[in-house]
Design a protein around this motif. Structure first.
Motif, PDB file in Angstrom:
ATOM      1  N   ALA B 239       0.812  -1.217   0.000  1.00 52.06           N
ATOM      2  CA  ALA B 239       0.000   0.000   0.000  1.00 52.06           C
ATOM      3  C   ALA B 239       0.849   1.273   0.000  1.00 52.06           C
ATOM      4  CB  ALA B 239      -0.929  -0.002   1.207  1.00 52.06           C
ATOM      5  N   GLY B 240       1.872   1.301   0.870  1.00 50.44           N
ATOM      6  CA  GLY B 240       2.689   2.516   0.979  1.00 50.44           C
ATOM      7  C   GLY B 240       3.306   2.882  -0.356  1.00 50.44           C
ATOM      8  N   ALA B 241       3.887   1.881  -1.016  1.00 41.82           N
ATOM      9  CA  ALA B 241       4.531   2.134  -2.299  1.00 41.82           C
ATOM     10  C   ALA B 241       3.511   2.588  -3.341  1.00 41.82           C
ATOM     11  CB  ALA B 241       5.260   0.881  -2.772  1.00 41.82           C
ATOM     12  N   CYS B 242       2.312   2.024  -3.290  1.00 42.10           N
ATOM     13  CA  CYS B 242       1.268   2.418  -4.248  1.00 42.10           C
ATOM     14  C   CYS B 242       0.899   3.893  -4.072  1.00 42.10           C
ATOM     15  CB  CYS B 242       0.017   1.567  -4.060  1.00 42.10           C
ATOM     16  SG  CYS B 242       0.168  -0.071  -4.779  1.00 42.10           S
ATOM     17  N   ILE B 243       0.855   4.336  -2.808  1.00 43.88           N
ATOM     18  CA  ILE B 243       0.512   5.746  -2.553  1.00 43.88           C
ATOM     19  C   ILE B 243       1.597   6.665  -3.126  1.00 43.88           C
ATOM     20  CG2 ILE B 243       0.185   7.479  -0.743  1.00 43.88           C
ATOM     21  CD1 ILE B 243      -1.072   5.263   0.972  1.00 43.88           C
ATOM     22  N   VAL B 244       2.864   6.262  -2.929  1.00 41.46           N
ATOM     23  CA  VAL B 244       3.967   7.067  -3.468  1.00 41.46           C
ATOM     24  C   VAL B 244       3.867   7.145  -4.997  1.00 41.46           C
ATOM     25  CG1 VAL B 244       6.472   7.255  -3.707  1.00 41.46           C
ATOM     26  CG2 VAL B 244       5.486   6.507  -1.544  1.00 41.46           C
ATOM     27  N   VAL B 245       3.580   6.011  -5.620  1.00 44.24           N
ATOM     28  CA  VAL B 245       3.470   5.995  -7.081  1.00 44.24           C
ATOM     29  C   VAL B 245       2.294   6.866  -7.535  1.00 44.24           C
ATOM     30  CG1 VAL B 245       2.980   4.544  -9.090  1.00 44.24           C
ATOM     31  CG2 VAL B 245       4.608   3.769  -7.354  1.00 44.24           C
TER      32      VAL B 245
END
Lengths: 261, 264
Positions: B239-245
């Motif tokens: 989830a965290g990485a998806c938000i950054v992307v």
């Protein structure tokens, strides 16, 4: 202005060292309402530091400063670059630390001849426009003293004398005192009442013409600067010959010029 | 919607509401590296928290605030530039923290968790932390706003007009330390730094005033959280990485917008 001299800031015997370096040595000056004082000196002479001390932003190691009670100051810093990442219009800049009404903002922009700039981004202004806007901003504080640190930097040659005329006009209309930092005396000559030549100590001080002939001034700024100054000051007391050469001036006129200071 | 999803969304929105406006100042004042350094220092804080048996957030807060104060003291000596000082201090803190963590046999720090956090593991108590801490942070920012903005525009001018520049800068740096301390354990280094930098950068093109940019940055952060969580659920991705992307995609969109609009 027929009032007696109203002193805004009086300073005497200022000393300041930063680390091992003496920045100010026994410096003093006096600025009154309605007076334009030009602070002149080479780079690193301590001009900006002196102004910061006068405004109370920097504490001197020793010396005396007397400011008029409740003195309101309008300040133009030496450099003013706003990062492009910060969206800032002239309107917002004018309201940064003050709360002027839209009418007041327009009025003060009109006063400096920048009436159409209210909604321009600050980053899009030319050097001269930027100084005018900063001047308008300073005027909104209804200052008794304007402090201008090298106001003609990044302003083109035509704009420079226009800006000086504007500053002189503001002084005439409002009767405020002006401290002007410059390293080019011949441009400010005509607008200046008092010159203080600074090189960490006060080299000389007085009326611009007197300063321009002072040996210490000449040693600091060289003969070239002094000559261009002489030509400028004396432009009315000599005549040009057929080849454009300068003919000797009339003795009477010369006396008139040298008598004042 | 599942409970953990809802809590993740609420937590992310809470973080975005704070990081948008605060991040604008980080962008305007070119302090991205300071934010990064704070995040590095957080590992030392985790170690401190564990070693002394105190709340990890408190440990992070102590380490980040100490680093800030050491930085300010060193800055006043004016021998090295701020980014060099930060480069020294932050990596020292990171290395000491790493050694400390590795020496404590009973403690295994999950480095992946440290980097990315787990926004979907946010509990109810964490939400309290985010919203109360966030409200406090926004309160402090509102209190600082006028002076901080004035000195961001021009420090000399601000100090000539009576802004206590040193105090305002110090409080702002401590505020960043506080935000990172509260948010790091929940959402990780990568996400907190991204949320401070990317949404404000994306908001820049569409803003005419600083206040507009702060509001739009918060909005961009909220959209990123929503889109990121949705993508994470859809593709079963972290989830965290998806938000950054998602936030980066928003930024690229604003950049493309500028190119197209700039040509017209």
């Amino acid at each position: 202005m027929n009032e007696a001299r109203r002193s805004l800031i009086t300073a005497a015997n200022l000393h300041l060292r930063i680390g091992e370096t003496t920045i100010l040595h026994d410096v003093g000056l006096d600025i009154s309402a309605g007076e334009i004082l030009t602070l002149i000196g080479p780079n690193g002479a301590g001009k900006t530091t002196l102004v910061r001390v006068l405004l109370g932003l920097l504490k001197p190691d020793s010396g005396e400063i007397r400011r008029k009670e409740g003195l309101s100051v309008g300040y133009l810093p030496q450099s003013f670059e706003v990062d492009h990442s910060l969206p800032l219009t002239v309107r917002r800049l004018l309201r940064l630390t003050q709360k002027p009404s839209p009418g007041e903002m327009e009025e003060s922009l009109e006063e400096v001849g920048a009436g159409d700039l209210l909604d321009h981004p600050v980053q899009s202004l030319s050097g001269g426009e930027r100084q005018r806007v900063l001047l308008a901003r300073a005027l909104l504080r209804d200052p008794e003293l304007l402090v201008l640190d090298e106001p003609i930097q990044n302003v083109d040659v035509n704009g420079q004398s226009e800006l000086y005329r504007l500053i002189a006009k503001i002084r005439d209309v409002r009767g405020c005192g002006v401290i002007l930092i410059s390293h080019d005396l011949h441009l400010v000559m005509a607008f200046t009442d008092q010159v203080v030549c600074l090189n960490r100590h006060i080299c000389c001080t007085g009326h611009p013409e007197a300063v321009s002939k002072n040996p210490e001034y000449l040693a600091l700024f060289g003969k070239h600067a002094a000559e261009s100054l002489a030509v400028y000051t004396h432009k009315h007391d000599h005549v040009h010959g057929p080849e454009g050469e300068i003919l000797p001036s009339e003795p009477e006129e010369a006396r008139h010029h040298h008598g004042g200071a | 919607m599942e409970d953990f999803m809802l809590r993740g969304l609420m937590g992310g929105v809470g973080v975005a509401l704070v990081t948008g406006p605060v991040g604008c100042f980080i962008v305007w004042r070119k302090m991205a590296y300071f934010g990064n350094s704070m995040a590095h220092t957080a590992l030392l804080g985790v170690a401190i928290g564990f070693a002394f048996g105190i709340d990890l957030r408190l440990g992070i807060l102590i380490s980040c605030m100490s680093l800030t104060i050491i930085l300010v003291l060193l800055q006043s000596r004016k021998t090295l530039s701020t980014d060099t000082l930060l480069g020294i201090l932050a990596h020292m803190a990171l290395a000491v923290g790493f050694i400390a963590v590795s020496l404590m046999e009973t403690f295994r720090v999950d480095l992946m968790g440290y980097l990315f956090g787990d926004i979907l593991a946010i509990g109810t108590l964490d939400l309290w932390w985010i919203y109360l801490g966030g409200a406090a942070a926004l309160g402090v920012l509102a209190w600082l706003w006028r002076g901080l903005l004035a000195l961001t525009v021009n420090e000399e001018l601000a100090s000539a007009e009576g802004v206590p520049t040193f105090a305002v800068k110090l409080v702002f740096m401590l505020l960043i330390a506080f935000i990172i301390a509260v948010a790091m354990k929940l959402i990780g280094i990568l996400l907190i730094i991204s949320m401070l930098i990317i949404p404000p950068a994306a908001a820049r093109r569409f803003s005419k005033t600083p206040e507009q940019m702060a509001a739009l940055a918060a909005l961009a952060g909220i959209v990123s959280v929503g889109a990121g969580l949705w993508a994470s659920l859809e593709w079963n991705a972290p989830a965290g990485a998806c938000i950054v992307v998602a936030a980066s995609a928003l930024f690229l969109f604003s950049y493309a917008w500028e190119m197209i609009a700039g040509r017209g």
